[in-house]
Design a protein around this motif. Structure first.
Motif, short mmCIF file in Angstrom:
data_model
loop_
_atom_site.label_atom_id
_atom_site.label_comp_id
_atom_site.label_asym_id
_atom_site.label_seq_id
_atom_site.Cartn_x
_atom_site.Cartn_y
_atom_site.Cartn_z
N SER A 92 0.80 -1.38 0.04
CA SER A 92 0.16 0.06 -0.15
C SER A 92 0.85 1.36 -0.12
O SER A 92 1.93 1.25 0.48
N ILE A 94 -0.72 4.52 -0.10
CA ILE A 94 -1.65 5.80 0.16
C ILE A 94 -1.75 6.44 1.32
O ILE A 94 -1.94 7.52 1.44
N VAL A 99 2.41 11.11 -1.17
CA VAL A 99 1.33 10.68 -2.14
C VAL A 99 0.14 11.39 -1.68
O VAL A 99 -0.48 11.83 -2.52
N ILE A 105 -1.01 12.06 -9.07
CA ILE A 105 -0.12 10.74 -8.93
C ILE A 105 0.14 10.28 -10.24
O ILE A 105 -0.71 10.07 -11.27
N LEU A 123 -5.75 3.56 -4.34
CA LEU A 123 -5.50 5.06 -4.72
C LEU A 123 -6.71 5.60 -5.10
O LEU A 123 -6.91 7.01 -4.81
N ILE A 130 -4.98 10.30 -11.63
CA ILE A 130 -3.90 9.40 -11.87
C ILE A 130 -3.26 9.46 -13.38
O ILE A 130 -4.15 9.06 -14.32
#
Length: 430
Positions: A92, A94, A99, A105, A123, A130
């Motif tokens: 992970s 996040i 971030v 991202i 995410l 993204i």
């Protein structure tokens, strides 16, 4: 200030890692708050961050990377040598502060026990756009990184030719389903470095409905630059009166991806054509194999081994009269861009994203796919070209106009602003 976080498995290890770091450098120069965070950090550059905060985490990450490779041998057909990634391990990301703080991202290459579909789907909780640059085909396949002629990615994978036991519900089909579930939850904006990759994305069953744009990778044009050829040859101990061909990583003849067998055949054809003049040609090979593990070449050959210093690598390109890349499938190979940036024309097969960089007859030669005869034609063409200086100038000009850091950074900045605008218009995801 716009904040962008780039996420990649490694810190500059491989083409994707280098592309990530080069884009980051270009964005910083353009005034963007751009950072890189990696799954496993090899180097000591303090500006490159990692998700591992201590030696125990780093050791565990290394263990999962190794474990995936070992376990993969149980699933993959040993007669196939095509890269394939499984989804057994993941982590992970996040909760990482950079971030969480980012406006955008930007994902790059995320395999080797890093962002599997389940952790990728997390995410969505951050409600951020993204951007994802595809450095190979893995994101929209059931596991393979290089597709060749396989068209299963157009459907739902399954019956994978790379597996020991392929069937309709094999591992590739299950991985495809995991990715499909994850992608449906995410606001993904695809960046394809080449027109070939963009076309593949738009045809794929997993990504055809995602917004996608073609933006090439970039490189350091101040490092990879033309130099005095005679001086560059002298530094490498190469004769000034010979035509120098340069080629990169030299795999075994069995390595299909890099097309080694075609290179060998074309060199043998060229030697026959040149006859007594064959002594005027010399080959230089760099890469991660030593001279004991490569085939016997038909021309005098100098092996340079692995080159980790970009200045020295640039000197190699500048010393060469032409660069040879017999790859059978490549997205936007950096060796081609680096060579052109140093003013050195390229001979390659017409495949992948190479035609986005090499313009036939202008800065190199595009040979007929999988034709050793045509590849030999390309080498013959560049040896007997009537105006090599113009050929060299046009090679450099191609990179400065299409792939320089300033040009590519601005294209990404426009994309970031566009996806942020869409997010604001759409409001928060429910």
């Amino acid at each position: 200030m716009l904040k962008v976080v780039h996420i990649n498995t490694y810190d500059g290890n491989g083409g994707a890692g280098r592309a990530c770091l080069r884009l980051n450098r270009g964005l910083i120069a353009a005034g963007i708050d751009s950072k890189v965070v990696v799954h496993y950090k090899f180097g000591k550059n303090p500006s490159i961050l990692t998700f591992n905060t201590n030696i125990i985490q780093k050791a565990f990450t290394a263990a999962t990377i190794i474990a995936e490779r070992v376990l993969a041998k149980r699933e993959l057909n040993p007669s196939k040598r095509t890269p394939f990634s499984f989804t057994w391990f993941g982590r992970s990301v996040i909760r990482h502060p950079d971030v969480k703080a980012a406006d955008v991202i930007h994902l790059h290459w995320i395999n080797h026990s890093f962002l599997n579909p389940a952790h990728l789907a997390e995410l969505a909780k951050l409600n951020k756009p993204i951007v994802w640059t595809f450095h190979d085909s893995n994101a929209f396949t059931g596991g393979c990184h290089v597709r060749y002629t396989c068209d299963h990615f157009l459907r739902e994978c399954g019956h994978c030719p790379l597996l020991k036991n392929p069937d309709a519900n094999d591992v590739s089909r299950k991985i495809w389903a995991q990715k499909d579930n994850a992608y449906k939850q995410l606001n993904i904006n695809v960046v394809a470095p080449s027109s070939w990759m963009l076309d593949s994305v738009l045809k794929s069953s997993l990504m055809h409905d995602k917004p996608a744009v073609q933006i090439p990778n970039t490189l350091e044009t101040d490092i990879f630059r033309p130099m005095d050829k005679a001086e560059a040859k002298r530094k490498l101990g190469l004769p000034d009166d010979k035509f120098i061909f340069l080629t990169g990583f030299m795999p075994s003849r069995k390595d299909l991806h890099k097309g080694a067998s075609y290179l060998m055949e074309s060199l043998e054809l060229l030697k026959t054509r040149l006859g007594a003049k064959a002594d005027s040609v010399e080959l230089v090979v760099f890469g991660n194999r030593d001279a004991k593990n490569v085939p016997e070449f038909p021309f005098t050959t100098k092996f340079l081994g692995t080159i980790n210093d970009d200045e020295k690598l640039a000197n190699c390109y500048a010393a060469a009269d032409a660069f040879l890349i017999p790859s059978l499938e490549d997205n936007l190979p950096y060796t081609v861009m680096e060579s052109l940036s140093c003013g050195t024309p390229v001979v390659a097969f017409t495949t992948g994203g190479i035609p986005n960089m090499v313009e036939h007859g202008y800065n190199g030669y595009l040979a007929e796919y999988r034709s050793s005869e045509s590849f030999a034609d390309g080498m013959d063409w560049v040896i007997h070209h009537p105006d090599r200086n113009t050929l060299q100038q046009q090679s450099r000009q191609t990179v400065m106009e299409k792939f320089s850091e300033r040009v590519i950074a601005q294209k990404h900045l426009q994309l970031y602003k566009r996806v942020l605008g869409k997010t604001q218009e759409e409001g928060p995801h429910v």
